[in-house]
Scaffold this active site. Structure first.
Site, PDB file in Angstrom:
ATOM      1  CG  ASP A   1      -1.905   1.285   1.737  1.00 35.29           C
ATOM      2  OD1 ASP A   1      -2.463   1.873   0.010  1.00 35.29           O
ATOM      3  OD2 ASP A   1      -2.406   1.130   2.393  1.00 35.29           O
ATOM      4  CB  SER A   2       0.812   4.490  -0.471  1.00 34.49           C
ATOM      5  OG  SER A   2      -1.136   5.198  -0.095  1.00 34.49           O
TER       6      SER A   2
ATOM      7  CB  CYS B   1      -3.007   0.674  -2.722  1.00 32.13           C
ATOM      8  SG  CYS B   1      -3.019   2.695  -3.140  1.00 32.13           S
TER       9      CYS B   1
ATOM     10  CD  GLU C   1      -2.837   8.224   8.956  1.00 39.48           C
ATOM     11  OE1 GLU C   1      -2.592   9.531   8.692  1.00 39.48           O
ATOM     12  OE2 GLU C   1      -3.096   7.929   7.463  1.00 39.48           O
TER      13      GLU C   1
ATOM     14  CB  CYS D   1     -11.182   3.869   2.541  1.00 39.61           C
ATOM     15  SG  CYS D   1      -9.716   4.760   3.781  1.00 39.61           S
TER      16      CYS D   1
ATOM     17  CG  HIS E   1      -6.987   5.046   6.546  1.00 35.90           C
ATOM     18  ND1 HIS E   1      -6.303   4.590   5.580  1.00 35.90           N
ATOM     19  CD2 HIS E   1      -6.133   5.539   7.458  1.00 35.90           C
ATOM     20  CE1 HIS E   1      -4.983   4.967   6.046  1.00 35.90           C
ATOM     21  NE2 HIS E   1      -4.338   5.852   6.898  1.00 35.90           N
TER      22      HIS E   1
END
Length: 268
Positions: free
Chosen positions: A9-10, A72, A151, A183, A185
Site C-alpha cells: 500500500d502507499s 491500495c 490514523e 478505504c 482505513h
C-alpha cells in the site's frame, strides 16, 4: 508452498488488509511494504501511480513472493492491469472483491460506497457495482476526515460519531441497506459507521472480502500453506516517528521490527 504472500500500500492503511489475511490464513508467511516515502498516491496522476506501484510490485517479487495483494484502492482503481501484466504470479486488488461482496449482500435497497475523494472520483467501485448489481441503486460518498481520525486513533467517542453522522445521516434516512467500506482505513471506524447507518444496514469490509479472494486463489492454484508457524516482515520506504504505533493499531498486534528499504527508480 512455503513462499510468502506480498502485500503493499502507499502507507499504513493496507495493514487492515494484512490483518484480515492473517486472521483468514494464519499459516501463510507475509511481507508487507508501505511506500511511506511517496504517500499519498491519491493526489498523483495515473502514470505516476502506476510507476510507483510497479516499483513496489517488482521489489516484492524479488523477495520471492508467490502472490501479490494490492492493498491500495488507488492502485487497484488505476494500475491493477499493469501490475498483473508485469508479474508472473497471481495479483489481487481490493476493489473487485469488495464490490462482489456488496452485490451479494444487498437486499434490494441502495448500496452506499464510502471512500476517499480520490477513490470515489475514480468511479472504480461504482463501475464494478453497476456491472455486478445493475438493479441496485448506488450512492458514492467521499468521507475524507475518516482517514486522519483512524490514523490519530480517534475511532470512538463524540468526535468520530459527529463526523460519521454528518457524512452518513442522509444515507441512513434514505434507507441504504448495504455499506461498502471502500478505504483501508475505514474498518477502524466500523463501529461509528455502523452506529451512524443504523441497525438495518450491513457493513461490507473490502479487507475481509480481499482475504477471502486470496484464500480462493491459493486453493485453486494449490499453493496454500496449511500448517506451521508463519513469518511476517514489515517494510516501508520511510519510517516516520509515529509509524510504528500506527502500524500496531492498524494491524491489531505487536510489530517487532520495521525495515526501511529503498525502491530505487531507474534513470529516466
Amino acid at each position: 508452498m512455503d513462499a510468502p504472500i506480498g502485500v503493499f500500500d502507499s502507507g499504513v492503511g493496507g495493514l487492515t488488509v494484512l490483518r484480515a489475511l492473517l486472521s483468514r490464513l494464519p499459516h501463510e508467511h507475509t511481507i508487507y511494504l508501505g511506500d511511506t516515502a511517496r504517500v499519498p498516491y491519491g493526489t498523483r496522476s495515473r502514470e505516476v501511480v502506476t510507476r510507483y506501484a510497479l516499483l513496489c510490485a517488482r521489489y516484492l517479487a524479488a523477495q520471492g513472493i508467490k502472490m501479490l495483494v494490492v492493498a491500495c484502492n488507488t492502485v487497484s482503481a488505476d494500475s491493477l492491469p499493469a501490475v498483473a501484466e508485469a508479474l508472473p504470479i497471481p495479483v489481487v486488488g481490493v476493489i473487485e472483491p469488495g464490490a462482489q461482496a456488496a452485490a451479494a449482500r444487498t437486499r434490494g435497497g441502495s448500496i452506499a460506497v464510502l471512500g476517499t475523494p480520490a477513490t470515489i472520483a475514480s468511479g472504480a467501485y461504482q463501475s464494478a457495482l453497476r456491472r455486478l448489481a445493475p438493479l441496485s441503486p448506488l450512492v458514492a460518498r467521499a468521507c475524507p476526515l475518516f482517514v486522519p481520525l483512524a490514523e490519530e486513533g480517534w475511532v470512538d467517542g463524540d468526535v468520530p460519531a459527529l463526523v460519521a453522522e454528518r457524512y452518513l445521516g442522509d444515507l441512513r434516512r434514505a434507507g441504504a441497506d448495504t455499506v461498502l467500506l471502500g478505504c483501508t482505513h475505514y474498518p477502524l471506524l466500523a463501529g461509528v459507521i455502523a452506529q451512524a447507518m443504523g441497525p438495518d444496514a450491513i457493513l461490507v469490509d473490502s479487507a475481509q472480502s480481499t482475504a477471502a479472494a486470496v484464500a480462493q486463489v491459493l486453493e485453486a492454484r494449490g499453493i496454500a500453506r496449511r500448517d506451521g508457524a508463519a513469518r511476517h516482515r514489515t517494510l516501508c520506504t520511510d519510517v516516520p516517528e509515529r509509524f510504528h504505533g500506527m502500524a500496531e493499531r492498524f494491524l491489531g498486534r505487536p510489530v517487532d521490527r520495521i525495515e526501511a528499504v529503498d525502491l530505487a527508480e531507474p534513470a529516466r
